[in-house]
Design a protein around this motif. Structure first.
Motif, PDB file in Angstrom:
ATOM      1  N   PHE A 110     -19.547 -19.546  29.822  1.00  0.00           N
ATOM      2  CA  PHE A 110     -19.216 -19.469  28.135  1.00  0.00           C
ATOM      3  C   PHE A 110     -20.117 -20.650  27.741  1.00  0.00           C
ATOM      4  O   PHE A 110     -20.719 -20.169  27.043  1.00  0.00           O
ATOM      5  N   ILE A 111     -21.478 -21.351  28.196  1.00  0.00           N
ATOM      6  CA  ILE A 111     -22.280 -22.564  28.675  1.00  0.00           C
ATOM      7  C   ILE A 111     -23.416 -21.423  28.219  1.00  0.00           C
ATOM      8  O   ILE A 111     -23.876 -21.299  26.709  1.00  0.00           O
ATOM      9  N   GLU A 112     -23.727 -20.385  28.672  1.00  0.00           N
ATOM     10  CA  GLU A 112     -24.882 -19.181  28.642  1.00  0.00           C
ATOM     11  C   GLU A 112     -24.025 -18.410  27.258  1.00  0.00           C
ATOM     12  O   GLU A 112     -25.353 -17.828  26.499  1.00  0.00           O
ATOM     13  N   LYS A 113     -23.296 -17.953  27.064  1.00  0.00           N
ATOM     14  CA  LYS A 113     -22.965 -17.153  26.256  1.00  0.00           C
ATOM     15  C   LYS A 113     -23.129 -18.268  24.447  1.00  0.00           C
ATOM     16  O   LYS A 113     -23.544 -17.642  23.594  1.00  0.00           O
ATOM     17  N   ARG A 131     -26.112   4.589  27.197  1.00  0.00           N
ATOM     18  CA  ARG A 131     -26.451   3.052  28.271  1.00  0.00           C
ATOM     19  C   ARG A 131     -25.957   1.811  28.119  1.00  0.00           C
ATOM     20  O   ARG A 131     -25.397   1.003  28.376  1.00  0.00           O
ATOM     21  N   LEU A 132     -26.376   1.614  26.214  1.00  0.00           N
ATOM     22  CA  LEU A 132     -25.798   0.517  25.727  1.00  0.00           C
ATOM     23  C   LEU A 132     -24.780  -0.405  25.915  1.00  0.00           C
ATOM     24  O   LEU A 132     -23.760  -0.772  26.227  1.00  0.00           O
ATOM     25  N   ILE A 133     -24.009   1.071  26.097  1.00  0.00           N
ATOM     26  CA  ILE A 133     -22.453   1.500  25.399  1.00  0.00           C
ATOM     27  C   ILE A 133     -21.633   1.125  27.086  1.00  0.00           C
ATOM     28  O   ILE A 133     -20.942   0.111  27.783  1.00  0.00           O
ATOM     29  N   GLU A 134     -22.457   2.013  27.644  1.00  0.00           N
ATOM     30  CA  GLU A 134     -21.894   1.516  29.330  1.00  0.00           C
ATOM     31  C   GLU A 134     -21.944   0.173  29.621  1.00  0.00           C
ATOM     32  O   GLU A 134     -21.216   0.067  30.393  1.00  0.00           O
ATOM     33  N   LYS A 135     -23.102  -0.956  29.523  1.00  0.00           N
ATOM     34  CA  LYS A 135     -23.291  -2.099  29.645  1.00  0.00           C
ATOM     35  C   LYS A 135     -22.687  -2.860  29.640  1.00  0.00           C
ATOM     36  O   LYS A 135     -21.308  -3.098  29.551  1.00  0.00           O
ATOM     37  N   SER A 136     -21.904  -2.142  27.736  1.00  0.00           N
ATOM     38  CA  SER A 136     -20.756  -2.977  27.356  1.00  0.00           C
ATOM     39  C   SER A 136     -19.131  -2.951  27.731  1.00  0.00           C
ATOM     40  O   SER A 136     -18.268  -4.247  27.325  1.00  0.00           O
ATOM     41  N   LEU A 137     -18.976  -2.095  28.418  1.00  0.00           N
ATOM     42  CA  LEU A 137     -18.275  -1.558  28.917  1.00  0.00           C
ATOM     43  C   LEU A 137     -17.418  -2.104  29.676  1.00  0.00           C
ATOM     44  O   LEU A 137     -16.559  -2.345  30.834  1.00  0.00           O
ATOM     45  N   THR A 152     -27.991  -6.289  20.714  1.00  0.00           N
ATOM     46  CA  THR A 152     -27.264  -5.395  21.000  1.00  0.00           C
ATOM     47  C   THR A 152     -26.099  -4.857  21.344  1.00  0.00           C
ATOM     48  O   THR A 152     -25.384  -4.611  21.631  1.00  0.00           O
ATOM     49  N   ALA A 153     -26.038  -4.598  23.246  1.00  0.00           N
ATOM     50  CA  ALA A 153     -25.313  -4.470  23.863  1.00  0.00           C
ATOM     51  C   ALA A 153     -24.311  -5.639  24.352  1.00  0.00           C
ATOM     52  O   ALA A 153     -22.871  -5.778  24.582  1.00  0.00           O
ATOM     53  N   GLU A 154     -24.600  -6.841  23.481  1.00  0.00           N
ATOM     54  CA  GLU A 154     -23.395  -8.090  23.308  1.00  0.00           C
ATOM     55  C   GLU A 154     -22.762  -7.922  22.431  1.00  0.00           C
ATOM     56  O   GLU A 154     -21.878  -8.273  21.810  1.00  0.00           O
ATOM     57  N   TYR A 195     -22.179 -13.983  14.953  1.00  0.00           N
ATOM     58  CA  TYR A 195     -23.395 -13.542  15.581  1.00  0.00           C
ATOM     59  C   TYR A 195     -23.697 -11.902  15.811  1.00  0.00           C
ATOM     60  O   TYR A 195     -24.521 -11.316  15.610  1.00  0.00           O
ATOM     61  N   CYS A 196     -22.726 -11.353  16.023  1.00  0.00           N
ATOM     62  CA  CYS A 196     -22.960 -10.063  15.622  1.00  0.00           C
ATOM     63  C   CYS A 196     -24.008  -9.378  13.708  1.00  0.00           C
ATOM     64  O   CYS A 196     -25.292  -8.699  13.945  1.00  0.00           O
TER      65      CYS A 196
END
Length: 203
Positions: free
Chosen positions: A33-36, A55-61, A88-90, A162-163
């Motif tokens: 939570f603190i890191e985010k 790769r971005l999508i796979e990381k987000s899943l 972007t992944a976040e 954030y987005c």
């Protein structure tokens, strides 16, 4: 600063009644939570690279659990996007998690699509769901800081704010279309660049 103080108070309040296992779970959640919160709250600095979209999508899943809705990808294998891979992944992770929570039907579907049409000024990543949808008023307020319709101690209404900031830093924008009972689509618009160079994302 408010969020860090709040997190510490949550941590202290459970010290007396926690079992060792529960203590570990809370400590891990608190750290995440603190890191985010730090990632969302700090000034956003971009490190733009040529990133394979899949790769971005796979990381987000990776954050989805086994009971998550079906995910459909509409993206060419060789599609690339000029963006900051971490942020972007976040952003995608936020949208995917929100989509998953919005879906109440066991037949619900999340669709992630990428459009790099050369006729447009932007490359577009879109996350759609067949969830509960939003009213016009909810859509109007959805990118405001601290606005949330969710319940629970870790929902502070920072995710979509954030987005919005990440896309703004990229020189693009984010928009939402939604209908109650039908679902929502969040579209991320990244400005096209004439020459991508040779630096490829390695994350």
């Amino acid at each position: 600063k408010f969020f860090f103080r709040y997190a510490v108070e949550i941590h202290k309040s459970g010290l007396k009644s926690r079992t060792p296992r529960r203590s570990h779970e809370i400590d891990t959640s608190l750290t995440d939570f603190i890191e985010k919160t730090r990632l969302y709250s700090n000034d956003i600095t971009l490190n733009r690279q040529i990133c394979p979209v899949k790769r971005l999508i796979e990381k987000s899943l990776k954050g989805l659990d086994g009971g998550a809705p079906k995910v459909v990808l509409d993206c060419k294998e060789d599609a690339v996007l000029y963006c900051d891979p971490l942020h972007t992944a976040e952003v995608l992770n936020n949208l995917v998690q929100n989509a998953s929570e919005a879906i109440q039907s066991p037949d619900g579907v999340i669709t992630i699509a990428f459009d790099a049409c050369t006729k447009h000024r932007y490359d577009v990543l879109a996350v759609s769901d067949t969830g509960v949808g939003m009213t016009r008023r909810e859509q109007r307020d959805v990118f405001n800081p601290y606005h949330t319709t969710k319940t629970g101690g870790t929902h502070f209404g920072l995710g979509l704010y954030y987005c919005y900031n990440v896309l703004n830093k990229h020189g693009g924008f984010i928009k939402v279309t939604s209908s109650v009972g039908v679902g929502s689509t969040f579209s991320l618009y990244f400005p096209k660049v004439k020459s991508l160079g040779k630096r490829v994302c390695d994350r």
